[in-house]
Design a protein around this motif. Structure first.
Motif: not given
Length: 164
Positions: A62-67, A82-94, A109-115
């Motif tokens: 996850c971290y590598d994909l979204f830097r 969740y990792i969130e973004a506008e629908e257009e941003v998701w569409a381009q990224f996907i 669940s624990n993104y902040d701690y894992l980070d």
């Protein structure tokens, strides 16, 4: 169980049992005691290490994909998990990264701690080098020139020499 493990890791990190990205032997002893008591079952160091490896690997993907979450247009929402973004941003990224679709609907669940625990271990930019590449570089160099104590410190920091 993963939430409890992450909480135990954070506790150990906060009392400095996480040195240079490595958990100490005392960390494992402490976590075995905490987890065994909390779940009324026996845990081993190998079990905890394997579970930590899985958590770190999944976080790394996850971290590598979204830097981290520094990729333009994306952010981690601590309320929804969740990792969130506008629908257009998701569409381009996907479209550019088909594997990213799984993260659109995946709670972390624990993104902040894992980070906090694992993001420093992620290789980045100019310092990226596999072990194979490092060994090849060392085998080509005839000698390592050390003129100052700072040179030794730098080699030690980059794990290029081992204390004896």
């Amino acid at each position: 169980m993963d939430n409890s493990l992450v909480e135990a890791l954070v506790d150990e990190h906060e009392i400095y049992n996480h040195v240079n990205g490595t958990f100490t032997s005392q960390t494992y002893a402490n976590m075995i005691a905490v987890m065994s008591k909390e779940f009324n079952m026996s845990f081993t160091k190998d079990h905890l290490k394997n579970r930590m490896k899985t958590l770190k690997s999944n976080f790394g993907k996850c971290y590598d994909l979204f830097r981290g979450t520094s990729l333009s247009g994306f952010f981690w929402n601590s309320q929804t998990k969740y990792i969130e973004a506008e629908e257009e941003v998701w569409a381009q990224f996907i479209n550019a990264n088909p594997n990213a679709i799984a993260f659109k609907t995946k709670k972390i669940s624990n993104y902040d701690y894992l980070d906090m625990l694992f993001s420093d271990d992620r290789a980045s930019r100019s310092k990226v080098e596999t072990t194979k590449e490092k060994n090849a570089r060392f085998s080509k160099s005839i000698e390592i020139k050390i003129e100052k104590v700072v040179d030794v410190d730098e080699l030690m920091e980059n794990n290029e020499v081992i204390e004896k």
